[in-house]
Structures are given as structure tokens and as C-alpha cells.
Scaffold this motif. Sequence first.
Motif, PDB file in Angstrom:
ATOM      1  N   SER A 203       0.922  -1.189   0.089  1.00  0.00           N
ATOM      2  CA  SER A 203      -0.010   0.084   0.022  1.00  0.00           C
ATOM      3  C   SER A 203       0.917   1.304   0.057  1.00  0.00           C
ATOM      4  O   SER A 203       0.539   2.263  -0.803  1.00  0.00           O
ATOM      5  CB  SER A 203      -1.050  -0.037   1.311  1.00  0.00           C
TER       6      SER A 203
ATOM      7  N   GLU B  12     -13.319   9.335  -6.925  1.00  0.00           N
ATOM      8  CA  GLU B  12     -14.273   8.269  -6.352  1.00  0.00           C
ATOM      9  C   GLU B  12     -14.514   8.474  -4.844  1.00  0.00           C
ATOM     10  O   GLU B  12     -15.676   8.420  -4.475  1.00  0.00           O
ATOM     11  CB  GLU B  12     -13.755   6.699  -6.848  1.00  0.00           C
ATOM     12  N   TYR B  13     -13.536   8.948  -4.153  1.00  0.00           N
ATOM     13  CA  TYR B  13     -13.677   8.922  -2.727  1.00  0.00           C
ATOM     14  C   TYR B  13     -14.761  10.190  -2.551  1.00  0.00           C
ATOM     15  O   TYR B  13     -15.603  10.016  -1.678  1.00  0.00           O
ATOM     16  CB  TYR B  13     -12.421   9.381  -2.087  1.00  0.00           C
TER      17      TYR B  13
ATOM     18  N   ALA C 285      -3.003   7.605 -10.039  1.00  0.00           N
ATOM     19  CA  ALA C 285      -4.113   6.644  -9.376  1.00  0.00           C
ATOM     20  C   ALA C 285      -4.639   7.356  -8.268  1.00  0.00           C
ATOM     21  O   ALA C 285      -5.883   7.336  -7.933  1.00  0.00           O
ATOM     22  CB  ALA C 285      -3.289   5.553  -8.760  1.00  0.00           C
ATOM     23  N   ALA C 286      -3.884   8.474  -7.539  1.00  0.00           N
ATOM     24  CA  ALA C 286      -4.337   9.194  -6.480  1.00  0.00           C
ATOM     25  C   ALA C 286      -5.635  10.297  -6.793  1.00  0.00           C
ATOM     26  O   ALA C 286      -6.459  10.575  -6.160  1.00  0.00           O
ATOM     27  CB  ALA C 286      -3.216   9.870  -5.735  1.00  0.00           C
TER      28      ALA C 286
ATOM     29  N   THR D  78      -6.961   5.125   1.969  1.00  0.00           N
ATOM     30  CA  THR D  78      -6.395   4.936   0.867  1.00  0.00           C
ATOM     31  C   THR D  78      -4.863   4.958   0.682  1.00  0.00           C
ATOM     32  O   THR D  78      -4.430   4.383  -0.217  1.00  0.00           O
ATOM     33  CB  THR D  78      -6.665   6.042  -0.330  1.00  0.00           C
TER      34      THR D  78
ATOM     35  N   LYS E 256      -7.594   9.640  -9.558  1.00  0.00           N
ATOM     36  CA  LYS E 256      -8.719   8.799  -9.662  1.00  0.00           C
ATOM     37  C   LYS E 256      -9.446   8.630  -8.462  1.00  0.00           C
ATOM     38  O   LYS E 256     -10.565   8.549  -8.296  1.00  0.00           O
ATOM     39  CB  LYS E 256      -8.443   7.511 -10.505  1.00  0.00           C
ATOM     40  N   ALA E 257      -8.597   7.929  -7.602  1.00  0.00           N
ATOM     41  CA  ALA E 257      -9.013   7.642  -6.103  1.00  0.00           C
ATOM     42  C   ALA E 257      -9.761   8.749  -5.365  1.00  0.00           C
ATOM     43  O   ALA E 257     -10.877   8.552  -4.790  1.00  0.00           O
ATOM     44  CB  ALA E 257      -7.998   7.019  -5.345  1.00  0.00           C
TER      45      ALA E 257
ATOM     46  N   HIS F  73      -3.268   7.459  -0.235  1.00  0.00           N
ATOM     47  CA  HIS F  73      -2.865   8.522  -0.724  1.00  0.00           C
ATOM     48  C   HIS F  73      -3.014   9.799  -0.250  1.00  0.00           C
ATOM     49  O   HIS F  73      -3.668  10.022   0.652  1.00  0.00           O
ATOM     50  CB  HIS F  73      -3.880   8.581  -2.159  1.00  0.00           C
TER      51      HIS F  73
END
Length: 249
Positions: free
Chosen positions: A17, A231-232, A224-225, A47, A227-228, A49
Amino acid sequence: MKFITSGVALFAALAFSAAHADDVQVAVAANFTAPVQAIAAEFEKDTGHKLVASFGATGQFYTQIKNGAPFEVFLSADDTTPLKLEKEGDTVKGSRFTYAIGTLALWSAKDGYVDAKGKVLSDNAYQHLSIADPKTAPYGLAATQVLGKLNLTDKVKDKLVTGQNITQAFQFVSTGNAELGFVALSQIYKDGKVTSGSAWIVPAELHEPIKQDAVILTKGKDNAAAKALVEYLKGPKAAAIIKSYGYQL
């Protein structure tokens, strides 16, 4: 032996992670400062991130983004600026969505100064009225729309103190440089109540809806962070935080 195996597995999962955690550079409209700080802590915890936020006026962020600023996600105070960036090819297609609908408030740092219906505004007994710059800050534009609807534009024009963004507009009132001002409800509100001073929560019909859109910018397309985070923001934990500061969803 079983305990050691599970411990190794846990360590490996945590290491994986951490190795895949990224930072995401986010341009955040000033009105959303407190909520995004709360969201950032939960986002990192959940996450791995890290959300790195810069705060300012939406119009100023637009200029910075067009000039190559390294932002990867934009949390705007309106829906028109992200749409404009989308049309100009500066965003990841399909990533734009409304993350909150803002609420405007007339606020004074003094207890009892602003009545529940905002009559203090038309009484005209104050010397200074603070607003955010309507050219760059959607909450400032909404404030001018309210003054127009109430036929007060000409009466108060010599009393206006204009901040670069909604944070500065708030500071003018909180420091006593203006007796009252139009601020974002989120700056003075938490968990169902105004936290200091006195306020009139401006009825939504007095100005255009303050739809606040988020979008992944081109610089964040491979992060990726980024996109995350988007979504979060759509998830239940972020929604609960956003609503606790007086926003609608």
C-alpha cells in the motif's frame, strides 16, 4: 506459526500500500477549505494517498491551470469553469461531476447583529459590507445577484469591501474591518448550527444555484491518487463531511 504468517502477510500488504501511495495536487475553491481538510485526513487514512491542497478563487485557478500550474484535480466553486476547461481539452473526459451545492450566508462576527431574515442588509446602518470578487469568485457573484434581487445594488455600492476570494471576504468580517459580509455557509457552520457570530442563511431563490464541480485535469490522467480522490468524493464518508458543513448534495 499461524500468527507469524498472518503478521508477515499484514506487513506485506502495508508495504504494498505504501509503495503504491501517491500524492495528488488539488486546486480547491476557498469556500471548501474546512471540508476538504477533513476529507483529506480520512482519504489518506482509507487509501494511503495524500491530498495536497492549494486554496484560492476559482477564476484565479482557471488562469493558473491555463498557464501550466501542476494541479491534477480541480474542486471548483462553480460548474461553468470546469466545463470550460473540459471544452478546451484540459481535463480527463468523463471525470467532471457536481460534488456539492453551496449555500450563501450574510454573516457578522457580532452576536445578534444579523437577524434571521437579513433585514439588517436593507436597514443600511452599517459602514462596510464584505463580498468576494464577483469576477473570480462564484460566491461573490451570488452576493451581487442577491443585492440585485433585493434592489440594494446602488444603495450599498459605496459600502462594499471586496476580497480576492471568499476567505478574504470572511477575514474582513472576522477581523472587524466590515460589520457584515456575504460568506460561504461552510465557513461559519458545522453540524447543524452557526458556530460564531450571527447569520442569515440566504434563500436559494435569491441567486443562481452554486453548483460546485470537480474534475480531473490533464496532468492527473495517469495518477492513481487523482482517480481515487474523485471516487472518494462520491462516497458516503465524504458526503457526510460535506453535508455537515451546510452543503447540499
